[in-house]
Design a protein around this motif. Structure first.
Motif, PDB file in Angstrom:
ATOM      1  N   ASP A  23       0.797  -1.214   0.000  1.00  0.00           N
ATOM      2  CA  ASP A  23       0.000   0.000   0.000  1.00  0.00           C
ATOM      3  C   ASP A  23       0.836   1.273   0.000  1.00  0.00           C
ATOM      4  OD1 ASP A  23      -2.295  -1.472  -0.047  1.00  0.00           O
ATOM      5  OD2 ASP A  23      -2.679  -1.311   2.101  1.00  0.00           O
ATOM      6  N   ALA A  24       2.005   1.255   0.585  1.00  0.00           N
ATOM      7  CA  ALA A  24       2.798   2.473   0.692  1.00  0.00           C
ATOM      8  C   ALA A  24       4.277   2.143   0.669  1.00  0.00           C
ATOM      9  CB  ALA A  24       2.451   3.180   1.994  1.00  0.00           C
ATOM     10  N   GLY A  25       5.069   3.152   0.427  1.00  0.00           N
ATOM     11  CA  GLY A  25       6.508   2.973   0.479  1.00  0.00           C
ATOM     12  C   GLY A  25       7.101   2.575  -0.855  1.00  0.00           C
ATOM     13  N   PRO A  26       8.379   2.235  -0.836  1.00  0.00           N
ATOM     14  CA  PRO A  26       9.059   1.867  -2.078  1.00  0.00           C
ATOM     15  C   PRO A  26       8.528   0.548  -2.617  1.00  0.00           C
ATOM     16  CG  PRO A  26      10.447   1.382  -0.206  1.00  0.00           C
ATOM     17  CD  PRO A  26       9.243   2.110   0.330  1.00  0.00           C
ATOM     18  N   PRO A  27       8.832   0.230  -3.868  1.00  0.00           N
ATOM     19  CA  PRO A  27       8.385  -1.068  -4.392  1.00  0.00           C
ATOM     20  C   PRO A  27       9.060  -2.213  -3.637  1.00  0.00           C
ATOM     21  CG  PRO A  27       9.672   0.148  -6.028  1.00  0.00           C
ATOM     22  CD  PRO A  27       9.538   1.017  -4.824  1.00  0.00           C
ATOM     23  N   PHE A  28       8.273  -3.190  -3.283  1.00  0.00           N
ATOM     24  CA  PHE A  28       8.778  -4.322  -2.522  1.00  0.00           C
ATOM     25  C   PHE A  28       8.986  -5.523  -3.442  1.00  0.00           C
ATOM     26  CE2 PHE A  28       6.791  -1.688   0.659  1.00  0.00           C
ATOM     27  CZ  PHE A  28       7.695  -1.722   1.696  1.00  0.00           C
ATOM     28  N   ALA A  29       9.944  -6.369  -3.094  1.00  0.00           N
ATOM     29  CA  ALA A  29      10.221  -7.584  -3.856  1.00  0.00           C
ATOM     30  C   ALA A  29       9.078  -8.573  -3.669  1.00  0.00           C
ATOM     31  CB  ALA A  29      11.535  -8.198  -3.374  1.00  0.00           C
ATOM     32  N   PRO A  37       3.828  -9.486  -1.831  1.00  0.00           N
ATOM     33  CA  PRO A  37       4.902  -8.541  -1.495  1.00  0.00           C
ATOM     34  C   PRO A  37       5.602  -8.942  -0.199  1.00  0.00           C
ATOM     35  CG  PRO A  37       2.757  -7.447  -1.500  1.00  0.00           C
ATOM     36  CD  PRO A  37       2.531  -8.874  -1.851  1.00  0.00           C
ATOM     37  N   THR A  38       6.907  -8.739  -0.149  1.00  0.00           N
ATOM     38  CA  THR A  38       7.688  -9.065   1.037  1.00  0.00           C
ATOM     39  C   THR A  38       8.002  -7.788   1.796  1.00  0.00           C
ATOM     40  OG1 THR A  38       9.809  -8.813  -0.072  1.00  0.00           O
ATOM     41  CG2 THR A  38       8.787 -10.980  -0.199  1.00  0.00           C
ATOM     42  N   GLU A  39       8.794  -7.901   2.847  1.00  0.00           N
ATOM     43  CA  GLU A  39       9.231  -6.741   3.617  1.00  0.00           C
ATOM     44  C   GLU A  39      10.529  -6.170   3.063  1.00  0.00           C
ATOM     45  OE1 GLU A  39       9.531  -8.631   7.404  1.00  0.00           O
ATOM     46  OE2 GLU A  39       7.418  -8.293   7.853  1.00  0.00           O
ATOM     47  N   TYR A  40      11.027  -6.754   1.968  1.00  0.00           N
ATOM     48  CA  TYR A  40      12.315  -6.358   1.394  1.00  0.00           C
ATOM     49  C   TYR A  40      12.112  -5.487   0.155  1.00  0.00           C
ATOM     50  CZ  TYR A  40      13.726 -10.271   4.296  1.00  0.00           C
ATOM     51  OH  TYR A  40      13.923 -11.121   5.356  1.00  0.00           O
ATOM     52  N   GLY A  46      19.121 -12.224  -3.445  1.00  0.00           N
ATOM     53  CA  GLY A  46      18.789 -13.540  -2.916  1.00  0.00           C
ATOM     54  C   GLY A  46      17.313 -13.859  -3.047  1.00  0.00           C
ATOM     55  N   ALA A  47      16.912 -15.007  -2.537  1.00  0.00           N
ATOM     56  CA  ALA A  47      15.529 -15.457  -2.587  1.00  0.00           C
ATOM     57  C   ALA A  47      14.753 -14.786  -1.460  1.00  0.00           C
ATOM     58  CB  ALA A  47      15.464 -16.975  -2.454  1.00  0.00           C
ATOM     59  N   THR A  48      13.853 -13.891  -1.820  1.00  0.00           N
ATOM     60  CA  THR A  48      13.065 -13.180  -0.815  1.00  0.00           C
ATOM     61  C   THR A  48      11.767 -13.936  -0.545  1.00  0.00           C
ATOM     62  OG1 THR A  48      12.102 -11.821  -2.551  1.00  0.00           O
ATOM     63  CG2 THR A  48      13.991 -10.916  -1.388  1.00  0.00           C
ATOM     64  N   LEU A  49      11.424 -14.056   0.731  1.00  0.00           N
ATOM     65  CA  LEU A  49      10.200 -14.733   1.143  1.00  0.00           C
ATOM     66  C   LEU A  49       9.331 -13.777   1.936  1.00  0.00           C
ATOM     67  CD1 LEU A  49      11.656 -18.128   2.419  1.00  0.00           C
ATOM     68  CD2 LEU A  49      10.580 -17.689   0.213  1.00  0.00           C
ATOM     69  N   CYS A  50       8.006 -13.884   1.778  1.00  0.00           N
ATOM     70  CA  CYS A  50       7.087 -13.113   2.611  1.00  0.00           C
ATOM     71  C   CYS A  50       7.119 -13.714   4.026  1.00  0.00           C
ATOM     72  CB  CYS A  50       5.684 -13.143   2.024  1.00  0.00           C
ATOM     73  SG  CYS A  50       4.853 -14.742   2.112  1.00  0.00           S
ATOM     74  N   PRO A  51       6.604 -13.011   5.028  1.00  0.00           N
ATOM     75  CA  PRO A  51       6.649 -13.555   6.395  1.00  0.00           C
ATOM     76  C   PRO A  51       5.970 -14.916   6.538  1.00  0.00           C
ATOM     77  CG  PRO A  51       6.106 -11.224   6.445  1.00  0.00           C
ATOM     78  CD  PRO A  51       6.104 -11.638   4.997  1.00  0.00           C
ATOM     79  N   VAL A  52       4.871 -15.140   5.830  1.00  0.00           N
ATOM     80  CA  VAL A  52       4.152 -16.416   5.940  1.00  0.00           C
ATOM     81  C   VAL A  52       5.003 -17.558   5.376  1.00  0.00           C
ATOM     82  CG1 VAL A  52       2.122 -17.700   5.175  1.00  0.00           C
ATOM     83  CG2 VAL A  52       1.892 -15.325   5.886  1.00  0.00           C
ATOM     84  N   CYS A  53       5.546 -17.369   4.175  1.00  0.00           N
ATOM     85  CA  CYS A  53       6.367 -18.416   3.565  1.00  0.00           C
ATOM     86  C   CYS A  53       7.665 -18.637   4.341  1.00  0.00           C
ATOM     87  CB  CYS A  53       6.659 -18.080   2.109  1.00  0.00           C
ATOM     88  SG  CYS A  53       5.193 -18.217   1.032  1.00  0.00           S
ATOM     89  N   ALA A  54       8.244 -17.559   4.899  1.00  0.00           N
ATOM     90  CA  ALA A  54       9.462 -17.700   5.709  1.00  0.00           C
ATOM     91  C   ALA A  54       9.175 -18.556   6.942  1.00  0.00           C
ATOM     92  CB  ALA A  54       9.992 -16.332   6.107  1.00  0.00           C
ATOM     93  N   TRP A  55       8.013 -18.329   7.571  1.00  0.00           N
ATOM     94  CA  TRP A  55       7.642 -19.104   8.757  1.00  0.00           C
ATOM     95  C   TRP A  55       7.416 -20.570   8.386  1.00  0.00           C
ATOM     96  CZ3 TRP A  55       2.906 -21.481  10.072  1.00  0.00           C
ATOM     97  CH2 TRP A  55       2.821 -21.911  11.392  1.00  0.00           C
TER      98      TRP A  55
END
Length: 65
Positions: A23-29, A37-40, A46-55
């Motif tokens: 919704d806001a901020g820079p474009p996320f990976a 969208p991830t927090e990165y 590297g391989a970026t994961l969203c919080p759900v997939c990381a967990w």
């Protein structure tokens, strides 16, 4: 059982929903597994994961013996 009309009523000042990272901020990976969208930032290496997939991935690797 007593039918109480106020049982499921939410307060008027309650927030509707939490904003998503997209919704806001820079474009996320995008997450490499689910494409959410991830927090990165997009520039993250590297391989970026969203919080759900990381967990979920942490749970799989912890139980893989």
């Amino acid at each position: 059982m007593d039918d109480d009309a106020t049982y499921c009523v939410t307060p008027a000042d309650a927030p509707a929903a939490l904003p998503s990272p997209a919704d806001a901020g820079p474009p996320f990976a995008e997450c490499v597994l689910c494409r959410e969208p991830t927090e990165y930032p997009e520039s993250a290496k590297g391989a970026t994961l969203c919080p759900v997939c990381a967990w979920q991935e942490a749970g799989r690797s912890a139980c893989s013996g």
